[in-house]
Design a protein around this motif. Structure first.
Motif, mmCIF file in Angstrom:
data_model
loop_
_atom_site.group_PDB
_atom_site.id
_atom_site.type_symbol
_atom_site.label_atom_id
_atom_site.label_comp_id
_atom_site.label_asym_id
_atom_site.label_seq_id
_atom_site.Cartn_x
_atom_site.Cartn_y
_atom_site.Cartn_z
ATOM 1 N N TYR A 251 28.575 32.423 2.464
ATOM 2 C CA TYR A 251 29.879 32.413 1.580
ATOM 3 C C TYR A 251 31.137 32.463 2.654
ATOM 4 O O TYR A 251 31.515 33.112 3.363
ATOM 5 N N ASN A 252 31.773 31.297 2.106
ATOM 6 C CA ASN A 252 33.137 31.137 2.854
ATOM 7 C C ASN A 252 34.233 31.399 2.060
ATOM 8 O O ASN A 252 34.777 30.847 1.031
ATOM 9 N N TYR A 253 34.970 32.727 2.289
ATOM 10 C CA TYR A 253 36.011 33.195 1.403
ATOM 11 C C TYR A 253 37.443 32.723 2.087
ATOM 12 O O TYR A 253 37.604 32.833 3.340
ATOM 13 N N THR A 254 38.127 32.511 1.297
ATOM 14 C CA THR A 254 39.454 32.001 1.793
ATOM 15 C C THR A 254 40.622 32.569 0.480
ATOM 16 O O THR A 254 40.425 32.574 -0.486
ATOM 17 N N TYR A 255 41.363 33.301 1.352
ATOM 18 C CA TYR A 255 42.159 34.170 0.484
ATOM 19 C C TYR A 255 43.787 34.124 1.112
ATOM 20 O O TYR A 255 43.815 34.046 2.414
ATOM 21 N N VAL A 256 44.716 34.095 0.083
ATOM 22 C CA VAL A 256 45.968 34.150 0.695
ATOM 23 C C VAL A 256 46.787 35.568 0.371
ATOM 24 O O VAL A 256 46.543 35.970 -0.834
ATOM 25 N N LYS A 257 47.321 36.057 1.256
ATOM 26 C CA LYS A 257 48.068 37.535 1.416
ATOM 27 C C LYS A 257 49.247 37.422 1.610
ATOM 28 O O LYS A 257 49.731 36.867 2.639
ATOM 29 N N CYS A 258 50.309 37.444 0.655
ATOM 30 C CA CYS A 258 51.761 37.394 0.976
ATOM 31 C C CYS A 258 52.117 36.035 1.599
ATOM 32 O O CYS A 258 52.551 35.718 2.716
ATOM 33 N N ASP A 276 47.031 45.461 0.143
ATOM 34 C CA ASP A 276 48.487 45.887 0.531
ATOM 35 C C ASP A 276 49.177 45.583 -1.005
ATOM 36 O O ASP A 276 49.150 44.549 -1.429
ATOM 37 N N PRO A 277 49.641 46.591 -1.486
ATOM 38 C CA PRO A 277 50.151 46.563 -2.995
ATOM 39 C C PRO A 277 51.566 45.897 -3.072
ATOM 40 O O PRO A 277 51.924 45.485 -4.211
ATOM 41 N N ILE A 278 52.040 45.609 -2.055
ATOM 42 C CA ILE A 278 53.358 44.719 -1.875
ATOM 43 C C ILE A 278 52.993 42.974 -2.126
ATOM 44 O O ILE A 278 53.947 42.258 -1.920
ATOM 45 N N CYS A 279 51.820 42.838 -1.699
ATOM 46 C CA CYS A 279 51.385 41.388 -1.601
ATOM 47 C C CYS A 279 50.379 40.887 -2.849
ATOM 48 O O CYS A 279 49.882 41.650 -3.674
ATOM 49 N N LYS A 280 50.608 39.848 -3.275
ATOM 50 C CA LYS A 280 49.865 38.882 -4.342
ATOM 51 C C LYS A 280 48.698 38.184 -3.485
ATOM 52 O O LYS A 280 48.915 37.559 -2.417
ATOM 53 N N TYR A 281 47.634 38.419 -4.159
ATOM 54 C CA TYR A 281 46.365 37.537 -3.250
ATOM 55 C C TYR A 281 45.839 36.475 -4.172
ATOM 56 O O TYR A 281 45.694 36.618 -5.460
#
Length: 404
Positions: A251-258, A276-281
């Motif tokens: 499984y290749n997970y790609t995620y954007v954090k802030c 991190d509650p201040i970030c959109k994922y």
């Protein structure tokens, strides 16, 4: 197709004309090489043992088959061989005699034959995919001179099974749906056949295709993001092929954090990342087959979002805003209470200027002197005292009056 056939012909004829006369130290080639199609898929070849061999000399044979772009090399001690093959690109077949305990003898020159490809291809661009544990689908482009009596078969063991569920488009057969419980355990190649009439002659096209697990096509998996304490769980649920072990996939997970992109390749369908509650994922996953399990195409999942981007100074700002609002509310409450009870808390004081204005106005109009004190008349009573003895009476005045 023509390119492979031309190359095969060159190789075949080169083998046929090289070494026509045996060298003294070479083994003689086999004799009377013949072939026949036992089934539309199975080619049977046989030959005879070379003559004039020493009775103590044992031999074996090397069978070389050029099947389009595939080459098969087989060692056998028999004087026959059979194999399932595709005739799509034509075939070249050669047999060589190899010495056993024949002294210093070398292998013989090959004896060969060639089988040309069919005069016409009834189907073009055949493509078969495995999309469920017991289902495959084959599609193709029909030839311009498509045979109206086209039938499609697939090889199941030693039996040719006719397609029972065709896919039609524009009044032409464009594919076939195939169902078999054996697909989930089949690991070798698949063979297919298209048969029809072309110019009043029966034409047979046979095809070799990769086995089911080498042509997998999975729909996009279901992908979710869930909060688990201080972490986010990225979870993947595959769509189909539940019978396969989890170790068959990566499984290749790609995620954007802030706005910062991170990738991770793992062997489990659940991946944990710090929250991190201040970030959109924003995250997605791409599944892939492990090499020992198969190959194919798996669609990438849809992108899933979680949370919102926030200012890192927002908590402090919110505290200041709360304090300011609280103080403002207190001031408003105090002001309301003061207005409601102002007469009790702040008695009214006459305006001195108004007092003087009233007095001056009264003096100008009429002045009345304040009245003087007039004492009241007190009641007076007369008292007479008479002495009790004669002596006193003689020395006392006759009458004494006291005012009381």
């Amino acid at each position: 197709m023509c390119r492979y056939w031309d190359i095969s012909l060159v190789i075949c004829f080169s083998l046929m004309f090289v070494g026509v006369e045996n060298m003294p130290d070479q083994m003689p080639p086999p004799k009377n090489l013949m072939y026949t199609w036992r089934t539309p898929f199975t080619l049977y070849v046989k030959w005879e043992k070379p003559e004039d061999l020493d009775p103590t000399c044992t031999v074996n044979y090397t069978v070389t088959i050029f099947e389009g772009q595939f080459q098969h090399i087989i060692q056998t001690s028999n004087n026959f061989y059979s194999m399932n093959l595709s005739n799509k690109d034509g075939l070249n077949f050669s047999v060589t005699t190899n010495p056993g305990n024949c002294g210093n003898k070398q292998s013989s020159p090959p004896i060969s034959f060639a089988i040309p490809p069919p005069p016409v291809m009834l189907v073009r661009n055949l493509n078969c995919i495995y999309y469920s544990k017991d289902k495959m689908m084959c599609t193709w482009d029909p030839d311009d001179d498509d045979a109206q009596d086209l039938d499609f078969y697939w090889l199941h063991g030693e039996e040719s099974v006719k397609c029972s569920s065709y896919i039609h488009e524009n009044m032409k057969i464009r594919g076939c749906n195939i169902t078999s419980e054996d697909f989930k355990s089949k690991t070798d190649d698949m063979f297919y056949m298209a048969i029809g009439t072309y110019k009043n002659s029966t034409v047979i096209n046979t095809f070799r295709m990769p086995g089911p697990y080498q042509s997998v096509r999975l729909n996009k998996p279901k992908f979710t993001i869930k909060r688990n304490g201080r972490n986010l769980l990225l979870q993947t649920t595959r769509s189909g092929f539940e019978h396969l072990d989890e170790s068959c996939f990566s499984y290749n997970y790609t995620y954007v954090k802030c706005n910062e992109t991170t990738s991770a390749r793992v062997n489990t369908n659940i991946h944990s990342v710090e929250y991190d509650p201040i970030c959109k994922y924003k995250a997605r996953v791409k599944m892939e087959f492990e090499e020992n399990c198969g190959a194919g195409v798996i669609e990438e999942s849809d992108e899933v979002e979680y949370g919102e981007d926030r200012d890192p100074n927002l908590p402090v700002l919110l505290v200041f805003i709360f304090i300011a609002v609280f103080i403002f509310a207190c001031l408003i409450g105090c002001f309301v209470l003061l207005r409601r009870h102002k007469d009790d808390l702040l008695p009214k004081i006459p305006d001195p200027s108004q007092f003087f204005k009233e007095n001056i106005s009264n003096i100008k109009t009429s002045y009345t002197a304040p009245s003087l004190y007039e004492p009241k008349e007190e009641p007076v009573e007369s008292l007479s005292l008479e002495p009790q003895t004669q002596l006193l009476k003689d020395h006392m005045p006759r009458t004494l009056e006291y005012n009381v």
